[in-house]
Design a protein around this motif. Structure first.
Motif, PDB file in Angstrom:
ATOM      1  N   TYR A 200     -11.927  21.055   2.249  1.00 12.58           N
ATOM      2  CA  TYR A 200     -13.339  21.374   2.465  1.00 12.58           C
ATOM      3  C   TYR A 200     -14.163  20.107   2.698  1.00 12.58           C
ATOM      4  CZ  TYR A 200     -12.817  26.279   1.146  1.00 12.58           C
ATOM      5  OH  TYR A 200     -12.466  27.604   1.111  1.00 12.58           O
ATOM      6  N   ALA A 201     -13.843  19.049   1.962  1.00 10.84           N
ATOM      7  CA  ALA A 201     -14.597  17.802   2.118  1.00 10.84           C
ATOM      8  C   ALA A 201     -14.421  17.228   3.518  1.00 10.84           C
ATOM      9  CB  ALA A 201     -14.138  16.791   1.063  1.00 10.84           C
ATOM     10  N   GLY A 203     -13.579  18.895   6.185  1.00 10.78           N
ATOM     11  CA  GLY A 203     -14.244  19.791   7.128  1.00 10.78           C
ATOM     12  C   GLY A 203     -15.742  19.594   7.154  1.00 10.78           C
ATOM     13  N   GLY A 204     -16.323  19.233   5.994  1.00 15.40           N
ATOM     14  CA  GLY A 204     -17.765  19.011   5.941  1.00 15.40           C
ATOM     15  C   GLY A 204     -18.180  17.696   6.563  1.00 15.40           C
ATOM     16  N   ASN A 205     -17.465  16.626   6.201  1.00 13.47           N
ATOM     17  CA  ASN A 205     -17.801  15.299   6.735  1.00 13.47           C
ATOM     18  C   ASN A 205     -16.592  14.402   6.552  1.00 13.47           C
ATOM     19  OD1 ASN A 205     -18.807  12.593   7.095  1.00 13.47           O
ATOM     20  ND2 ASN A 205     -20.880  13.386   6.802  1.00 13.47           N
ATOM     21  N   SER A 268     -16.105  28.739   9.339  1.00 12.21           N
ATOM     22  CA  SER A 268     -16.931  28.037  10.313  1.00 12.21           C
ATOM     23  C   SER A 268     -16.079  27.252  11.301  1.00 12.21           C
ATOM     24  CB  SER A 268     -17.888  27.084   9.590  1.00 12.21           C
ATOM     25  OG  SER A 268     -18.619  26.311  10.525  1.00 12.21           O
ATOM     26  N   GLY A 272     -15.581  23.013   6.969  1.00 12.68           N
ATOM     27  CA  GLY A 272     -16.233  22.898   5.676  1.00 12.68           C
ATOM     28  C   GLY A 272     -16.658  24.196   5.033  1.00 12.68           C
ATOM     29  N   ARG A 273     -16.412  25.334   5.674  1.00 12.96           N
ATOM     30  CA  ARG A 273     -16.847  26.608   5.104  1.00 12.96           C
ATOM     31  C   ARG A 273     -15.866  27.702   5.474  1.00 12.96           C
ATOM     32  NH1 ARG A 273     -20.720  30.612   6.633  1.00 12.96           N
ATOM     33  NH2 ARG A 273     -21.065  29.512   8.579  1.00 12.96           N
ATOM     34  N   ARG A 322     -25.420  27.283  10.297  1.00 11.35           N
ATOM     35  CA  ARG A 322     -25.237  25.836  10.129  1.00 11.35           C
ATOM     36  C   ARG A 322     -26.544  25.104  10.412  1.00 11.35           C
ATOM     37  NH1 ARG A 322     -21.252  22.029   9.964  1.00 11.35           N
ATOM     38  NH2 ARG A 322     -21.685  20.038  10.978  1.00 11.35           N
ATOM     39  N   ARG A 325     -28.697  25.387   7.369  1.00 14.11           N
ATOM     40  CA  ARG A 325     -28.253  24.513   6.285  1.00 14.11           C
ATOM     41  C   ARG A 325     -28.615  23.070   6.544  1.00 14.11           C
ATOM     42  NH1 ARG A 325     -23.571  27.388   7.061  1.00 14.11           N
ATOM     43  NH2 ARG A 325     -22.434  25.524   7.730  1.00 14.11           N
ATOM     44  N   ARG A 330     -28.447  21.043   3.384  1.00 13.86           N
ATOM     45  CA  ARG A 330     -27.276  21.569   2.682  1.00 13.86           C
ATOM     46  C   ARG A 330     -26.050  21.597   3.581  1.00 13.86           C
ATOM     47  NH1 ARG A 330     -27.610  26.523   1.964  1.00 13.86           N
ATOM     48  NH2 ARG A 330     -29.577  27.067   2.965  1.00 13.86           N
ATOM     49  N   ALA A 331     -26.059  20.878   4.713  1.00 12.23           N
ATOM     50  CA  ALA A 331     -24.928  20.901   5.627  1.00 12.23           C
ATOM     51  C   ALA A 331     -23.789  20.064   5.087  1.00 12.23           C
ATOM     52  CB  ALA A 331     -25.367  20.386   6.990  1.00 12.23           C
TER      53      ALA A 331
END
Length: 331
Positions: A200-201, A203-205, A268, A272-273, A322, A325, A330-331
């Protein structure tokens, strides 16, 4: 567990006869290699894992976009499939083999199917409660109890209604039970392990994950290998369901449905989601749409257009979510 036979041919004599003749319409079967079935299945899954390792290497070593890698791989391995099938164009699996029986003839007792649905919902709700308590303890925004109850009830309806409908005829197949077990196991690993948090991390950044000390390349390799391994498992089960592998295997709308199921379920495209339950929800929605359109006797062209429109709508919702967020930090 129970075994049910085809309604139109109680003793399945036409299937056995077709298998002895080499398949439907008397096609000649591809010569067997004499491998034990279990070894052949294991080899297929290992081959799928190695394909994912190759994809992951190309992605992490050369930076080739994953979409391009998988598209090129799709074309290349479809060509390899045609080469392996040879002139006959089909490899038939004996109808009395356990993989065909597993995919076609083995069903759960009605009571057990309902028990498994309830257990799945309880596990899902327990995971949501655990996450909510952990976030509350860390003084972060957590999902409300009302939302947990609503999601659990929604999952109960999504699983319970199809189960009830299937039990009116043949029942819930063991192949679907295997899929359900994989969903629960993967959801556990994604939400409750360090590896899942790393997925997840990244995928988020990805840059923030790298600076946090996460071994980004290793996680990428593991995800690519898992994806291709599950694809290989799906291919084995699909071959068992049809009792054959032919030139049309893996074609048609298979790839569209795989993408649509994940996106419609809430995963997503930007990373990240999402969750493993997203795949379960998405495939139920996609198959419900497909079955409903088929029952309405609509042409395949209409079914493709409607499925594509649903997929596009899901991507638009994901993009808007997205954007919201991002605007709220919160993205």
């Amino acid at each position: 567990m129970r075994r049910k036979r085809h309604h139109d041919d109680p003793d399945n004599s036409h299937v056995r006869a077709a298998g002895r003749r080499g398949g439907p319409a008397g096609r000649t079967a591809h010569p067997a290699q004499g491998w034990p079935l279990a070894l052949a299945i294991l080899s297929s899954i290992v081959a799928g894992m190695l394909v994912g390792l190759l994809y992951g290497f190309l992605f992490t070593r050369f930076g080739v976009p994953s979409f391009v890698i998988t598209l090129a791989g799709l074309l290349g391995f479809l060509g390899l499939q045609l080469w392996v099938l040879g002139k006959t164009g089909s490899i038939n699996i004996p109808f009395d083999s356990w993989i065909v029986q597993f995919a076609q003839q083995w069903f759960l007792p009605d009571w057990l199917s309902y028990v498994l649905v309830v257990l799945t919902v309880l596990v899902f709700a327990a995971q949501l409660v655990f996450i909510a308590r952990r976030r509350t303890k860390a003084e972060l925004t957590a999902i409300s109890t009302t939302s947990i109850v609503a999601r659990s009830v929604g999952l109960l309806v999504v699983l319970g209604v199809p189960t009830w409908y299937l039990n009116q005829a043949r029942g819930v197949g063991l192949m679907f039970l295997l899929f359900l077990v994989l969903v629960v196991v993967m959801n556990f690993f994604l939400l409750r392990t360090r590896w899942g948090r790393a997925v997840y991390a990244i995928g988020g950044n990805v840059e923030a994950a790298r600076r946090a000390g996460i071994k980004v390349k290793a996680v990428y390799l593991s995800v690519f290998m898992l994806c291709s391994t599950f694809a290989a498992v799906g291919g084995v089960l699909a071959a068992g369901r049809l009792a054959a592998a032919n030139q049309g295997s893996g074609g048609g709308d298979t790839n569209l449905n795989a993408i649509a199921a994940a996106v419609i379920g809430g995963a997503s495209l930007f990373g990240g989601r999402g969750s493993a339950y997203s795949a379960l929800l998405g495939i139920l929605v996609i198959q419900s749409i497909s079955s409903g359109l088929t029952l309405m006797n609509l042409d395949s062209s209409i079914r493709y257009m409607i499925t594509g429109a649903v997929l596009l709508l899901a991507v638009i919702v994901d993009s808007l979510s997205r954007r919201t967020r991002v605007s709220h930090g919160r993205a």
